[in-house]
Design a protein around this motif. Structure first.
Motif, PDB file in Angstrom:
ATOM      1  N   SER A  40      -0.223  -6.478   5.055  1.00 47.67           N
ATOM      2  CA  SER A  40       0.876  -6.156   5.847  1.00 47.67           C
ATOM      3  C   SER A  40       0.505  -6.201   7.531  1.00 47.67           C
ATOM      4  CB  SER A  40       1.545  -4.657   5.593  1.00 47.67           C
ATOM      5  OG  SER A  40       2.428  -4.871   4.570  1.00 47.67           O
ATOM      6  N   LYS A  41      -0.363  -5.478   7.915  1.00 50.12           N
ATOM      7  CA  LYS A  41      -0.825  -5.392   9.355  1.00 50.12           C
ATOM      8  C   LYS A  41      -1.963  -6.483   9.703  1.00 50.12           C
ATOM      9  CE  LYS A  41       2.096  -2.002   8.886  1.00 50.12           C
ATOM     10  NZ  LYS A  41       1.716  -0.770   8.372  1.00 50.12           N
ATOM     11  N   ARG A  48       5.239  -9.020   1.722  1.00 48.15           N
ATOM     12  CA  ARG A  48       4.649  -7.887   0.612  1.00 48.15           C
ATOM     13  C   ARG A  48       3.556  -8.393  -0.364  1.00 48.15           C
ATOM     14  NH1 ARG A  48       5.677  -4.428   2.947  1.00 48.15           N
ATOM     15  NH2 ARG A  48       4.987  -3.032   1.247  1.00 48.15           N
ATOM     16  N   SER A  60      -3.918  -3.462   2.698  1.00 46.47           N
ATOM     17  CA  SER A  60      -2.763  -4.331   2.634  1.00 46.47           C
ATOM     18  C   SER A  60      -2.793  -5.457   3.546  1.00 46.47           C
ATOM     19  CB  SER A  60      -1.722  -3.343   3.108  1.00 46.47           C
ATOM     20  OG  SER A  60      -0.468  -4.019   3.384  1.00 46.47           O
ATOM     21  N   ASP A 102      -6.824   5.367   2.696  1.00 45.50           N
ATOM     22  CA  ASP A 102      -6.005   4.347   3.004  1.00 45.50           C
ATOM     23  C   ASP A 102      -6.624   3.350   4.452  1.00 45.50           C
ATOM     24  OD1 ASP A 102      -4.106   2.842   4.323  1.00 45.50           O
ATOM     25  OD2 ASP A 102      -2.307   4.219   3.961  1.00 45.50           O
ATOM     26  N   TYR A 104      -5.430  -0.308   8.047  1.00 45.36           N
ATOM     27  CA  TYR A 104      -5.846  -0.938   9.479  1.00 45.36           C
ATOM     28  C   TYR A 104      -7.135  -1.448   9.837  1.00 45.36           C
ATOM     29  CZ  TYR A 104      -1.119   0.746  10.286  1.00 45.36           C
ATOM     30  OH  TYR A 104       0.318   0.858  10.345  1.00 45.36           O
ATOM     31  N   ALA A 124       0.982  -1.254  -0.126  1.00 44.42           N
ATOM     32  CA  ALA A 124      -0.052   0.016   0.239  1.00 44.42           C
ATOM     33  C   ALA A 124       0.798   1.298   0.134  1.00 44.42           C
ATOM     34  CB  ALA A 124      -0.943   0.088   1.221  1.00 44.42           C
TER      35      ALA A 124
HETATM   36  C1  LIG Z   1       1.794   0.078   7.388  1.00 48.65           C
HETATM   37  C2  LIG Z   1       1.119   1.101   6.660  1.00 48.65           C
HETATM   38  C3  LIG Z   1       0.720   0.707   5.179  1.00 48.65           C
HETATM   39  C4  LIG Z   1       0.992  -0.589   4.582  1.00 48.65           C
HETATM   40  O1  LIG Z   1       1.919  -0.322   3.574  1.00 48.65           O
HETATM   41  P1  LIG Z   1       2.621  -1.514   2.854  1.00 48.65           P
HETATM   42  O2  LIG Z   1       3.400  -0.789   1.909  1.00 48.65           O
HETATM   43  O3  LIG Z   1       1.373  -2.318   2.403  1.00 48.65           O
HETATM   44  O4  LIG Z   1       3.519  -2.679   3.799  1.00 48.65           O
HETATM   45  C5  LIG Z   1      -0.188   1.541   4.495  1.00 48.65           C
HETATM   46  N1  LIG Z   1      -0.410   2.733   5.107  1.00 48.65           N
HETATM   47  C6  LIG Z   1      -0.177   3.139   6.294  1.00 48.65           C
HETATM   48  C7  LIG Z   1      -0.957   4.493   6.792  1.00 48.65           C
HETATM   49  C8  LIG Z   1       0.385   2.276   7.240  1.00 48.65           C
HETATM   50  O5  LIG Z   1       0.958   2.658   8.480  1.00 48.65           O
END
Ligand SMILES: *Cc1c(COP(=O)(O)O)cnc(C)c1O
Length: 406
Positions: free
Chosen positions: A249-250, A258, A247, A216, A219, A109
């Motif tokens: 990611s979290k 990724r 994403s 975005d 979360y 993201a």
């Molecule tokens: C961690 C985070 C992301 C995720 O980014 P990636 O590139 O998918 O790891 C996106 N936006 C925010 C605000 C974040 O804190």
């Protein structure tokens, strides 16, 4: 002679995390009285879910067999149907009707939030929340949309203050109308999550002015309260004014794996052009997709078994958030966030400057946090504490902070 992009020279030299690193290193060399506990950086610490690991192992083995080996992905939008359909179904389960060809799978993201600027003219006026995830600001500065930096603000950006007074959600701008509006909910760094009513105000504004909301929701998986939207597309009218970034990611611990995705509705047009088509063109030219093994891992994270397992990690972090919130509140601090997001936004005692309170916690409690001022002028007077740490270390950190305050 080659000429460089002069906009890069205007960027302040990555101030926040390097400066934290510098202060932590300087302190560490003086033999700290206790081991340091790091609640500063927003990275996950729990391992991948077993269902995700199994999917990666299985997919890796397929890559080693001629019949199941995969090269470039030739399916729609550089992503396999199995993953796009799983993401589409995830939206449908929340009552949001997104078509699979409105979903673009990517490696992050962060990259998508930055790269999306490619499809917009350099003269768009950009609005960001203050405090803000720095990626939105720096990528627009690189593209020449931010103007000049005066040490605190960029001359061409509209800063939308998010303060305790407005519940950390931006009011509509008073004078200049932005073309591009970044909204992050649940928010990094404040931990606040917008309600449907709050988002509806911005959706109506964007539709009335032809602006685009860049939403975005990295979360969204951390939302615990009923009625808080997980997607901007739960808000009526968003299909004609919003792009959403999400994403793994979290939500599934993929910061090192990724995988992310961006949703651009086909109904989203400006100046007669489909933004979905422009982004497809952009990605088709500059991107060749996410590894097959990782797409299988992401699919597994969305499977029924994967969901149960990834939820355990989310519960673990949100329990840390509760420990921090309750502990610091009992010690007399004013604490925001930590209910629908893994971040706590903590008011400094006696209006101390962010960096002073950061130093106090570092030196007296040996706990590393993030000074709110690093996220923008309205972050002054706050620190951000993350819930992504180890549970025992988090409890110990709270005990130490409480004793410093006594
Ligand atoms: C961690 C985070 C992301 C995720 O980014 P990636 O590139 O998918 O790891 C996106 N936006 C925010 C605000 C974040 O804190």
């Amino acid at each position: 002679m080659a000429h460089i992009n002069q906009n890069f020279l205007k960027l302040p030299g990555g101030y926040l995390f390097p400066e934290i690193g510098r202060r932590v290193r300087a302190f560490s060399t003086q033999t700290p009285p206790m081991p340091l506990i790091r609640l500063g950086i927003g990275d996950v610490t729990q391992p991948l879910a077993p269902a995700v690991v199994d999917a990666m192992v299985k997919a890796s083995k397929e890559m080693g067999v001629k019949e199941t080996f995969r090269g470039y992905c030739e399916e729609t939008c550089c992503a396999y149907d199995f993953l796009r359909f799983a993401i589409r179904d995830d939206y449908r389960a929340r009552g949001v009707d997104i078509a699979d060809d409105e979903i673009f799978v990517s490696d992050g993201a962060k990259s998508d939030c930055g790269n999306i600027g490619d499809i917009f003219s350099a003269d768009n006026v950009v609005a960001v929340c203050d405090p803000v995830y720095p990626v939105y600001v720096d990528t627009n500065a690189m593209a020449g949309r931010a103007g000049d930096y005066d040490g605190e603000k960029w001359s061409n950006l509209i800063y939308l203050p998010c303060t305790a007074e407005n519940g950390f959600f931006p009011d509509l701008p008073a004078d200049r109308v932005p073309d591009l509006i970044y909204i992050c909910s649940p928010n990094n760094p404040t931990g606040a999550a917008a309600t449907k009513e709050q988002l509806k105000v911005w959706v109506d504004y964007a539709n009335a002015h032809g602006s685009i909301i860049l939403f975005d929701s990295a979360y969204e998986a951390f939302i615990s309260e009923e009625g808080v939207p997980h997607s901007i597309f739960e808000v009526e009218g968003a299909q004609t004014c919003a792009i959403e970034f999400r994403s793994f990611s979290k939500s599934a611990g993929f910061t090192g794996n990724r995988c992310a995705y961006t949703v651009i509705p086909k109904a989203l047009e400006r100046e007669g052009a489909s933004l979905n088509a422009l982004w497809n063109r952009r990605q088709g030219t500059k991107f060749n997709g996410v590894p097959y093994v990782i797409q299988r891992a992401a699919q597994a994270a969305l499977s029924p078994e994967g969901r149960v397992q990834t939820q355990l990690a989310i519960d673990y972090y949100m329990n840390n958030a509760k420990v921090i919130r309750e502990g610091l509140t009992a010690a007399g601090l004013t604490v925001y966030g930590g209910v629908n997001a893994p971040y706590l936004w903590v008011k400094t005692p006696n209006d101390a400057p962010s960096w002073d309170f950061f130093d106090t916690l570092l030196k007296k409690a040996c706990v590393v946090t993030t000074p709110g001022a690093g996220f923008g002028p309205s972050g002054e007077g706050y620190i951000r504490v993350t819930a992504f740490g180890d549970a025992d270390a988090t409890k110990e950190a709270v005990r130490r902070i409480v004793s410093v305050l006594e």
